[in-house]
Each structure stands twice: as C-alpha cells, then as structure tokens.
Design a protein around this motif. Structure first.
Motif, PDB file in Angstrom:
ATOM      1  N   CYS A  70       0.836  -1.209   0.000  1.00  0.00           N
ATOM      2  CA  CYS A  70       0.000   0.000   0.000  1.00  0.00           C
ATOM      3  C   CYS A  70       0.868   1.255   0.000  1.00  0.00           C
ATOM      4  CB  CYS A  70      -0.925   0.015   1.211  1.00  0.00           C
ATOM      5  SG  CYS A  70      -2.275  -1.182   1.155  1.00  0.00           S
ATOM      6  N   ASP A 129      -7.208  -5.197  -1.283  1.00  0.00           N
ATOM      7  CA  ASP A 129      -8.292  -4.255  -1.538  1.00  0.00           C
ATOM      8  C   ASP A 129      -8.687  -3.565  -0.229  1.00  0.00           C
ATOM      9  OD1 ASP A 129     -10.581  -2.907  -2.470  1.00  0.00           O
ATOM     10  OD2 ASP A 129     -11.768  -4.723  -2.642  1.00  0.00           O
ATOM     11  N   THR A 130      -8.926  -4.360   0.811  1.00  0.00           N
ATOM     12  CA  THR A 130      -9.287  -3.814   2.120  1.00  0.00           C
ATOM     13  C   THR A 130      -8.169  -2.941   2.673  1.00  0.00           C
ATOM     14  OG1 THR A 130     -10.706  -5.707   2.588  1.00  0.00           O
ATOM     15  CG2 THR A 130      -9.935  -4.431   4.487  1.00  0.00           C
ATOM     16  N   TRP A 190      -8.056   0.588   1.470  1.00  0.00           N
ATOM     17  CA  TRP A 190      -9.065   1.461   2.082  1.00  0.00           C
ATOM     18  C   TRP A 190      -8.691   1.854   3.508  1.00  0.00           C
ATOM     19  CZ3 TRP A 190     -12.333   3.855  -0.801  1.00  0.00           C
ATOM     20  CH2 TRP A 190     -12.860   3.267  -1.943  1.00  0.00           C
ATOM     21  N   THR A 191      -7.959   1.007   4.216  1.00  0.00           N
ATOM     22  CA  THR A 191      -7.805   1.200   5.658  1.00  0.00           C
ATOM     23  C   THR A 191      -6.403   1.556   6.138  1.00  0.00           C
ATOM     24  OG1 THR A 191      -7.430  -1.175   5.984  1.00  0.00           O
ATOM     25  CG2 THR A 191      -9.706  -0.389   6.130  1.00  0.00           C
ATOM     26  N   PHE A 215      -6.474   8.704   0.025  1.00  0.00           N
ATOM     27  CA  PHE A 215      -7.483   8.005  -0.747  1.00  0.00           C
ATOM     28  C   PHE A 215      -6.802   7.460  -1.987  1.00  0.00           C
ATOM     29  CE2 PHE A 215     -10.650   8.209  -4.252  1.00  0.00           C
ATOM     30  CZ  PHE A 215     -11.407   7.125  -3.840  1.00  0.00           C
TER      31      PHE A 215
END
Length: 143
Positions: free
Chosen positions: A17, A44-45, A48-49, A55
């Motif tokens: 990420c 994917d998760t 987002w986190t 973003f």
C-alpha cells in the motif's frame, strides 16, 4: 523496464500500500496482480484502511470504471495501460517476459516470513534466467 524487490518488510500488504501511494503521488498508474482471490481481497481492504489521510482510488479489472481508475486489481495478468505492475503473487505472472514489457516498472514486496522469502528467491531466479536484472532493496531499517 525495471524490476524492484523490496524485502524484509514487516507486513507485505501494508508495505505494498505504501508503494502504491508513492506511485500515485508520482502520477503513476498501477496494476496489482495476484492469483489468490483472498490475498487480492485483503489488499483491496488494506488500500481502504491503511491510512486515514490517503485516498487510493482502485477497482477490480472487471469493473466498468477500470479504464478510468488509476489502481486496478486483477486475478489475471493483463496488458492494461498502466505504469507499474505490482506482483502480489508467490510466482511470476504467466508469460511474464512479454507481460513485463508493457510496464515501466515491476514491483515485488517480500516479508520476513520464510515461505515468502523462499518464493521470492524463486521469482528472482526465474527473472534472472530470463535475462532480467532485478534490483534488491533491503527495507529492514525502513519500517
């Protein structure tokens, strides 16, 4: 085309990420690949986190928005028009020799886990056997 291995990371998906965030900050688009649907869903998760301040717009390759979205997740490697290929799989993508030519850069992330390190050694060997020259980055101090 350049291949970069970032090894000795604490958490593989979290570090991936960070690399995607850095690529996006440089205006680059990313194709993230893994054959394992569960691993790709966890990534994917994580996108987002992992950071409350960032973003990172992303969709799966079968989304109607894939062509307009800078980060695309896929279970099947495909020559989408992207700058960076992030290989989250334990094996090189199928037909990697021709696939890689469509990207400026290929990125691999390797944790400290023995199984992950062993799989990465296999990928490095396969890339070198194909005449490619991966660059290694020891991230021990960058955690």
């Amino acid at each position: 085309m350049r291949i970069d291995f970032y090894f000795n990371v604490e958490h593989r998906l979290h570090y991936a990420c960070r690399l995607v965030r850095k690529a996006r900050g440089a205006g680059k688009s990313v194709l993230a690949y893994a054959r394992d649907a569960d691993r790709l869903a966890r990534f994917d998760t994580a996108l987002w986190t992992f950071s409350a301040l960032d973003f990172l717009p992303h969709v799966y390759a079968d989304s109607p928005l894939a062509a307009q979205t800078p980060i695309v997740l896929t279970l099947q490697p495909q020559p989408l028009a992207r700058d960076v290929l992030l290989n989250l799989d334990d094996e090189p993508p199928p037909a990697f020799e021709s696939l890689f030519s469509g990207f400026e850069r290929v990125v691999e992330v390797v944790s400290r886990e023995d199984a992950d390190r062993q799989a990465a050694r296999g990928r490095v060997k396969r890339y070198r056997d194909a005449g490619l020259a991966p660059t290694m980055h020891d991230m021990t101090a960058d955690q």
